[in-house]
Design a protein around this motif. Structure first.
Motif, PDB file in Angstrom:
ATOM      1  N   GLU A 152       0.851  -1.195   0.000  1.00 22.19           N
ATOM      2  CA  GLU A 152       0.000   0.000   0.000  1.00 22.19           C
ATOM      3  C   GLU A 152       0.881   1.238   0.000  1.00 22.19           C
ATOM      4  O   GLU A 152       2.079   1.177   0.277  1.00 22.19           O
ATOM      5  CB  GLU A 152      -0.921   0.025   1.229  1.00 22.19           C
ATOM      6  N   PHE A 153       0.287   2.366  -0.371  1.00 25.29           N
ATOM      7  CA  PHE A 153       0.961   3.649  -0.172  1.00 25.29           C
ATOM      8  C   PHE A 153      -0.072   4.652   0.311  1.00 25.29           C
ATOM      9  O   PHE A 153      -1.260   4.524   0.049  1.00 25.29           O
ATOM     10  CB  PHE A 153       1.675   4.114  -1.455  1.00 25.29           C
ATOM     11  N   LYS A 154       0.432   5.636   1.057  1.00 26.74           N
ATOM     12  CA  LYS A 154      -0.458   6.576   1.726  1.00 26.74           C
ATOM     13  C   LYS A 154      -0.338   7.959   1.075  1.00 26.74           C
ATOM     14  O   LYS A 154       0.738   8.351   0.631  1.00 26.74           O
ATOM     15  CB  LYS A 154      -0.066   6.721   3.200  1.00 26.74           C
ATOM     16  N   SER A 155      -1.446   8.701   1.090  1.00 24.12           N
ATOM     17  CA  SER A 155      -1.391  10.096   0.649  1.00 24.12           C
ATOM     18  C   SER A 155      -2.547  10.860   1.283  1.00 24.12           C
ATOM     19  O   SER A 155      -3.404  10.269   1.948  1.00 24.12           O
ATOM     20  CB  SER A 155      -1.473  10.202  -0.889  1.00 24.12           C
ATOM     21  N   VAL A 156      -2.552  12.179   1.037  1.00 25.11           N
ATOM     22  CA  VAL A 156      -3.721  12.995   1.427  1.00 25.11           C
ATOM     23  C   VAL A 156      -4.398  13.483   0.147  1.00 25.11           C
ATOM     24  O   VAL A 156      -4.998  14.536   0.128  1.00 25.11           O
ATOM     25  CB  VAL A 156      -3.301  14.197   2.317  1.00 25.11           C
ATOM     26  N   MET A 157      -4.270  12.687  -0.935  1.00 25.50           N
ATOM     27  CA  MET A 157      -4.730  13.154  -2.246  1.00 25.50           C
ATOM     28  C   MET A 157      -5.799  12.236  -2.854  1.00 25.50           C
ATOM     29  O   MET A 157      -5.515  11.499  -3.803  1.00 25.50           O
ATOM     30  CB  MET A 157      -3.535  13.277  -3.188  1.00 25.50           C
ATOM     31  N   PRO A 158      -7.040  12.282  -2.347  1.00 24.05           N
ATOM     32  CA  PRO A 158      -8.084  11.443  -2.937  1.00 24.05           C
ATOM     33  C   PRO A 158      -8.505  11.925  -4.325  1.00 24.05           C
ATOM     34  O   PRO A 158      -8.948  11.124  -5.153  1.00 24.05           O
ATOM     35  CB  PRO A 158      -9.254  11.567  -1.955  1.00 24.05           C
ATOM     36  N   VAL A 218      -5.090   9.134   4.089  1.00 18.77           N
ATOM     37  CA  VAL A 218      -4.980   9.318   5.551  1.00 18.77           C
ATOM     38  C   VAL A 218      -5.056  10.815   5.873  1.00 18.77           C
ATOM     39  O   VAL A 218      -5.088  11.657   4.973  1.00 18.77           O
ATOM     40  CB  VAL A 218      -3.655   8.711   6.088  1.00 18.77           C
ATOM     41  N   THR A 219      -5.053  11.143   7.152  1.00 22.29           N
ATOM     42  CA  THR A 219      -5.099  12.560   7.541  1.00 22.29           C
ATOM     43  C   THR A 219      -3.695  13.169   7.361  1.00 22.29           C
ATOM     44  O   THR A 219      -2.686  12.452   7.395  1.00 22.29           O
ATOM     45  CB  THR A 219      -5.495  12.725   9.022  1.00 22.29           C
ATOM     46  N   PRO A 220      -3.624  14.504   7.253  1.00 20.34           N
ATOM     47  CA  PRO A 220      -2.312  15.148   7.124  1.00 20.34           C
ATOM     48  C   PRO A 220      -1.403  14.808   8.310  1.00 20.34           C
ATOM     49  O   PRO A 220      -0.197  14.566   8.117  1.00 20.34           O
ATOM     50  CB  PRO A 220      -2.655  16.644   7.108  1.00 20.34           C
ATOM     51  N   GLU A 221      -1.956  14.754   9.518  1.00 19.90           N
ATOM     52  CA  GLU A 221      -1.135  14.463  10.709  1.00 19.90           C
ATOM     53  C   GLU A 221      -0.548  13.050  10.597  1.00 19.90           C
ATOM     54  O   GLU A 221       0.634  12.827  10.866  1.00 19.90           O
ATOM     55  CB  GLU A 221      -1.971  14.560  11.994  1.00 19.90           C
ATOM     56  N   TRP A 233      12.586  11.704   7.856  1.00 19.75           N
ATOM     57  CA  TRP A 233      12.570  13.139   7.619  1.00 19.75           C
ATOM     58  C   TRP A 233      12.294  13.874   8.932  1.00 19.75           C
ATOM     59  O   TRP A 233      11.472  13.408   9.741  1.00 19.75           O
ATOM     60  CB  TRP A 233      11.454  13.527   6.653  1.00 19.75           C
ATOM     61  N   PRO A 234      12.878  15.075   9.127  1.00 18.07           N
ATOM     62  CA  PRO A 234      12.472  15.893  10.276  1.00 18.07           C
ATOM     63  C   PRO A 234      10.964  16.173  10.160  1.00 18.07           C
ATOM     64  O   PRO A 234      10.458  16.394   9.051  1.00 18.07           O
ATOM     65  CB  PRO A 234      13.269  17.187  10.096  1.00 18.07           C
ATOM     66  N   LEU A 235      10.257  16.171  11.313  1.00 17.88           N
ATOM     67  CA  LEU A 235       8.797  16.306  11.269  1.00 17.88           C
ATOM     68  C   LEU A 235       8.367  17.580  10.534  1.00 17.88           C
ATOM     69  O   LEU A 235       7.432  17.576   9.742  1.00 17.88           O
ATOM     70  CB  LEU A 235       8.217  16.283  12.695  1.00 17.88           C
ATOM     71  N   GLN A 236       9.101  18.673  10.779  1.00 22.39           N
ATOM     72  CA  GLN A 236       8.739  19.948  10.151  1.00 22.39           C
ATOM     73  C   GLN A 236       8.800  19.826   8.620  1.00 22.39           C
ATOM     74  O   GLN A 236       7.954  20.356   7.894  1.00 22.39           O
ATOM     75  CB  GLN A 236       9.709  21.025  10.642  1.00 22.39           C
ATOM     76  N   TYR A 237       9.806  19.114   8.149  1.00 18.77           N
ATOM     77  CA  TYR A 237       9.935  18.928   6.712  1.00 18.77           C
ATOM     78  C   TYR A 237       8.816  18.017   6.173  1.00 18.77           C
ATOM     79  O   TYR A 237       8.211  18.298   5.128  1.00 18.77           O
ATOM     80  CB  TYR A 237      11.320  18.362   6.370  1.00 18.77           C
ATOM     81  N   ALA A 238       8.509  16.946   6.931  1.00 19.15           N
ATOM     82  CA  ALA A 238       7.420  16.040   6.525  1.00 19.15           C
ATOM     83  C   ALA A 238       6.106  16.824   6.419  1.00 19.15           C
ATOM     84  O   ALA A 238       5.325  16.637   5.475  1.00 19.15           O
ATOM     85  CB  ALA A 238       7.298  14.894   7.520  1.00 19.15           C
ATOM     86  N   GLN A 239       5.889  17.740   7.361  1.00 21.04           N
ATOM     87  CA  GLN A 239       4.656  18.543   7.340  1.00 21.04           C
ATOM     88  C   GLN A 239       4.616  19.449   6.106  1.00 21.04           C
ATOM     89  O   GLN A 239       3.567  19.649   5.503  1.00 21.04           O
ATOM     90  CB  GLN A 239       4.560  19.389   8.624  1.00 21.04           C
TER      91      GLN A 239
END
Ligand SMILES: NC(=O)c1ccc[n+]([C@@H]2O[C@H](COP(=O)([O-])OP(=O)(O)OC[C@H]3O[C@@H](n4cnc5c(N)ncnc54)[C@H](OP(=O)(O)O)[C@@H]3O)[C@@H](O)[C@H]2O)c1
Length: 288
Positions: A152-158, A218-221, A233-239
């Motif tokens: 599977e792969f995850k995104s916030v792009m439905p 999934v959700t952005p968080e 990745w640093p969390l800030q960069y992932a965000q």
């Protein structure tokens, strides 16, 4: 006369280096870590260490005429250092710069890439900012591990319809702008040959890999946490990346479709998956 490819064994830089070599050009790789594509001469070049900036110009018998500039992902902005490097390069006879930007980056923005872009412009140098859309190759770099290990792969792009571009096609455009006598433009948007959704990519992966691959929204968080823990990745960069995906979902990349000023790459997602199929096999080590 040589071409300097900065960013070590980066995705796009490695392709450009190989294409230049195939075109019988001399290539030097500037590398922070020493991780360079096989078979190339390299020199230490770290954007965060100005003492390395003279290195490419001190290599015996090497005269660098053109430079590919790569600003790595991350949260440190190396643009002030890269401006210094550009000054050194020009003093040492460099005539052309090819900067990797992105379809959504603008010259007047407050990002490191934009600051370097403005500097090349203000100094009236011979340069071009390449502006590719979202890479197909993200399916290995960002999602390869999930696909290999969890199907599977995850995104916030439905909803996003994206003109995904392959790194191979970006490299081809870079090769041409390096080898042209003169380039008419100072920036060039590059998109792929088709608009696709991530659900459609999941179907193509399923068909070609011969096992069901699921696109999980999934959700952005959740996605930021996932990128951070799974890719390191640093969390800030992932965000930051997840926020970019949210823009893509709202149509930021679809809007370029049909613009006559684009260069369109040729490789479709299907062709790209066929070419990279072995890297998605469970247990394979390629990509992330
Ligand atoms: N992915 C997309 O969909 C997309 C779309 C449009 C634009 N872009 C742009 O594409 C760029 C990434 O290109 P890519 O995927 O070809 O790169 P990449 O494969 O992510 O490689 C990044 C390279 O940067 C090098 N690096 C890291 N820190 C460095 C430093 N301090 N000094 C010198 N080199 C350093 C790393 O070398 P070491 O191995 O030595 O650490 C690494 O090889 C980003 O600027 C991004 O904005 C991406």
């Amino acid at each position: 006369m040589s071409f300097l490819i900065t960013g070590g064994a980066s995705q796009v830089g490695s392709v450009i280096a190989q294409l230049l070599k195939d075109a019988h050009q001399d290539v030097i790789i500037g590398s922070r870590s020493g991780r360079v594509p096989e078979g190339f001469q390299s020199t230490k070049l770290d954007w965060l260490d100005a003492s390395t900036f003279q290195n490419p110009f001190k290599l015996p018998g090497v005269e660098i005429k053109s430079v590919y500039l790569l600003l790595p992902y991350g949260y440190v902005d190396p643009s002030e250092n890269i401006k210094q490097f550009i000054d050194i390069a020009v003093r040492n006879g460099v005539k052309r710069f090819v900067l990797l930007s992105g379809s959504g980056h603008e010259k007047d923005a407050d990002f490191g890439i934009s600051k370097v872009w403005r500097y090349l412009d203000e100094r009236k140098l011979d340069y071009i900012a390449l502006r590719p859309t979202w890479f197909i190759d993200n399916f290995l770099e960002f999602h390869g591990k999930d696909i290999r290990e969890h199907d599977e792969f995850k995104s916030v792009m439905p909803n996003a319809k994206i003109p995904l571009i392959s790194v191979a096609d970006i490299g081809q455009v870079a090769l041409n702008v390096f080898l042209n006598d003169k380039n008419e433009r100072t920036d060039q948007r590059i998109i792929g040959p088709e608009l696709v959704t991530y659900d459609q990519v999941a179907d193509i992966l399923t068909e070609i890999l011969g096992r069901r691959i699921t696109h999980k929204v999934v959700t952005p968080e959740e996605l930021s946490d996932h990128y951070s823990s799974s890719l390191g990745w640093p969390l800030q960069y992932a965000q930051f990346v997840v926020q970019a995906e949210q823009y893509v979902n709202a149509g930021s990349e679809e809007r370029w479709w049909g613009n006559p000023e684009n260069i369109n790459g040729q490789e479709t997602v299907r062709e790209w998956v066929e070419r990279n199929k072995s890297n998605f096999a469970p247990g394979s080590k390629a990509g992330n």
